[in-house]
Design an enzyme around this catalytic site. Structure first.
Site, PDB file in Angstrom:
ATOM      1  N   ASP A  55     -41.254 -13.101  14.246  1.00  0.00           N
ATOM      2  CA  ASP A  55     -40.357 -12.590  15.636  1.00  0.00           C
ATOM      3  C   ASP A  55     -40.017 -11.293  15.485  1.00  0.00           C
ATOM      4  OD1 ASP A  55     -38.547 -12.418  17.423  1.00  0.00           O
ATOM      5  OD2 ASP A  55     -37.487 -14.458  17.368  1.00  0.00           O
ATOM      6  N   HIS A  56     -40.524 -10.401  16.429  1.00  0.00           N
ATOM      7  CA  HIS A  56     -40.588  -9.133  16.297  1.00  0.00           C
ATOM      8  C   HIS A  56     -38.807  -8.426  16.597  1.00  0.00           C
ATOM      9  CE1 HIS A  56     -41.848  -5.180  15.641  1.00  0.00           C
ATOM     10  NE2 HIS A  56     -42.579  -4.799  16.135  1.00  0.00           N
TER      11      HIS A  56
END
Ligand code: CAO
Length: 436
Positions: free
Chosen positions: A408-409
């Site tokens: 999850d950036h």
């Protein structure tokens, strides 16, 4: 015998002169009965002038910008005598309607056909040509203002013409994909279903069979859609040299023959992942507080994706860092068997802080696994292969394991992900690093 017939502007419902904004046909075009030949636009509505019969356009008598009223001659059509008999539509039946009104049953049927055609050729125009999308200037202006590519919009009006509502529906469908919001007209649609209005009659293309999705597939479908649409995913690829590890695995399996324990690569991957999670706490975390806080977990519970006949299940092994490889191997076998026989309890599927999806037993060189929310990362594993690796002065055959780390950036930066993946590969290449 062919005959020239007139297409005239029908009754405009009391409106006086209104301008022609677009011509939809040209001399020489073959047109169908009911096909729109021109668009008129008043302050109140956009109207189409339909051809009451099929034929060939021989003359066009109006130009864009010209003002017309009921009875004005629009075009001359050459009609084959037999065609006229086959389609004896009276002029009065061809009364143009404002676009907002033309979404009756007829246009609903057209929606289906138009969408089916788009399904078959997603970008191409309905007639298979490269012609620009059919839309009035008002619709084009709206599309320009909203940044909509009309080539992507399914037109539900005659001959695939695009209306304002088609543009609005297109935008809604895109927005619903990003927000997961239900779209008007489809309140019961599961998140995994296609957008509303896209019920396609596939029997047009050939024989089909309808099979309901299993309960697990429906549930995981909604969860996967949520993951796909709400998490900005990035996948970091790495390759681990497991030549030595594989020797150890084979040796352990030799020793364990009598106990019935089978050690697969997954047990080592769990162990190495727990060490990486300890070294990089941001991966062992969840977003909370409406995305404003990060919950860092002090436990290392790792889920592993299990392929079952009913769909994907993710049993969870708790406290991986405290367990040995043989215990992990035993637990993997036990939980995978339970998953496949439908005997996993809810507790055995809850509480993971990270997941592994191993397709290595099947094949593949890499893939992009989806993060399993509320987790923030997942490790994908593909099939190990003997590959030539440069070892300073020569190539050596090494067993290389492809790793695909999706994250999850919002929580993890690319540099951190590269460090995590490198750490993992180093541990798998030399398990002694677990002691450090
Ligand atoms: N490279 C090469 N061979 C591998 C390997 C890899 N990365 N991983 C496993 N193998 C081998 C094993 O050693 C075993 O070989 P032998 O039969 O010769 O001993 C064989 O492949 C089968 O292993 P396995 O897949 O049954 O065992 P596992 O512990 O690796 O995996 C489980 C267990 C439950 C994860 C697996 O059976 C499974 O269901 N995988 C699918 C997961 C999945 O569907 N993920 C996708 C999720 S997203 O849709």
């Amino acid at each position: 015998m062919a005959e020239l017939k007139q297409i005239v502007v029908p009754d405009l419902g009391g409106q006086g002169e209104i301008p022609v904004v677009e011509l939809l046909v040209a001399v020489g075009d073959a047109i169908q009965a009911d096909q729109a030949v021109a668009t008129l636009e008043s302050d109140k509505a956009t109207l189409e002038v339909p051809a009451p019969f099929a034929g060939i356009v021989r003359q066009v008598k109006v130009a864009p910008g010209e003002r017309v009223s009921a009875g004005s001659l629009v075009a001359l059509i050459e009609v084959a005598a037999d065609a006229e008999m086959a389609a004896p539509t009276a002029m009065s039946a061809a009364t143009p309607e404002p676009q907002a009104k033309s979404h009756g049953t007829k246009s609903a049927a057209l929606t289906d056909a138009a969408i089916a055609a788009r399904e078959a050729t997603p970008i191409a125009h309905l007639d298979g040509s490269d012609a620009p999308a059919h839309a009035s200037p008002a619709v084009r202006k709206l599309a320009r203002e909203l940044g909509v590519d009309l080539g992507q919009v399914v037109g539900t009006h005659r001959a695939g013409r695009i209306s304002t509502e088609d543009v609005q529906r297109h935008i809604k469908s895109i927005l619903s994909r990003f927000t997961g919001a239900e779209t008007e007209g489809a309140p019961d649609h599961p998140a995994s279903a296609p957008p509303p209005g896209r019920t396609i009659d596939f029997t047009r293309f050939g024989e089909v069979e309808i099979k309901p999705l299993s309960r697990i597939r429906r549930l995981s479908g909604a969860h996967l859609t949520h993951s796909w649409s709400s998490i900005p995913h990035v996948t970091q690829h790495e390759s681990a040299d497991i030549t030595e590890l594989e020797k150890l695995r084979v040796m352990l399996n030799g020793e364990q023959k009598s106990s019935g324990i089978k050690v697969t690569m997954l047990a080592f991957l769990l162990k190495a992942s727990a060490a990486a999670l300890k070294a990089f706490p941001q991966f062992n975390a969840s977003l909370a507080g409406a995305g404003g806080d990060l919950v860092l977990k002090k436990y290392f519970h790792i889920g592993f994706a299990t392929d079952t006949d009913e769909g994907l299940l993710v049993p969870v092994i708790r406290d991986v860092e405290r367990k040995g490889v043989l215990d992990l191997a035993r637990e993997i076998a036990d939980l995978a068997a339970k998953a496949r026989s439908g005997k996993l309890s809810l507790a055995q599927m809850s509480g993971a802080s990270f997941s592994i999806s191993s397709l290595g037993g099947i094949g593949g060189t890499g893939f992009t696994p989806l993060v399993n929310p509320p987790e923030v990362a997942i490790l994908g594993v593909s099939k190990a292969r003997l590959s030539p690796v440069w070892c300073g002065n020569k190539f050596e055959p090494r067993l290389m394991l492809p790793l695909s780390l999706s994250y999850d950036h919002r929580v993890i930066d690319g540099a951190l992900a590269a460090r995590f993946a490198t750490f993992l590969a180093d541990v798998l290449a030399d398990l002694r690093r677990l002691l450090l």
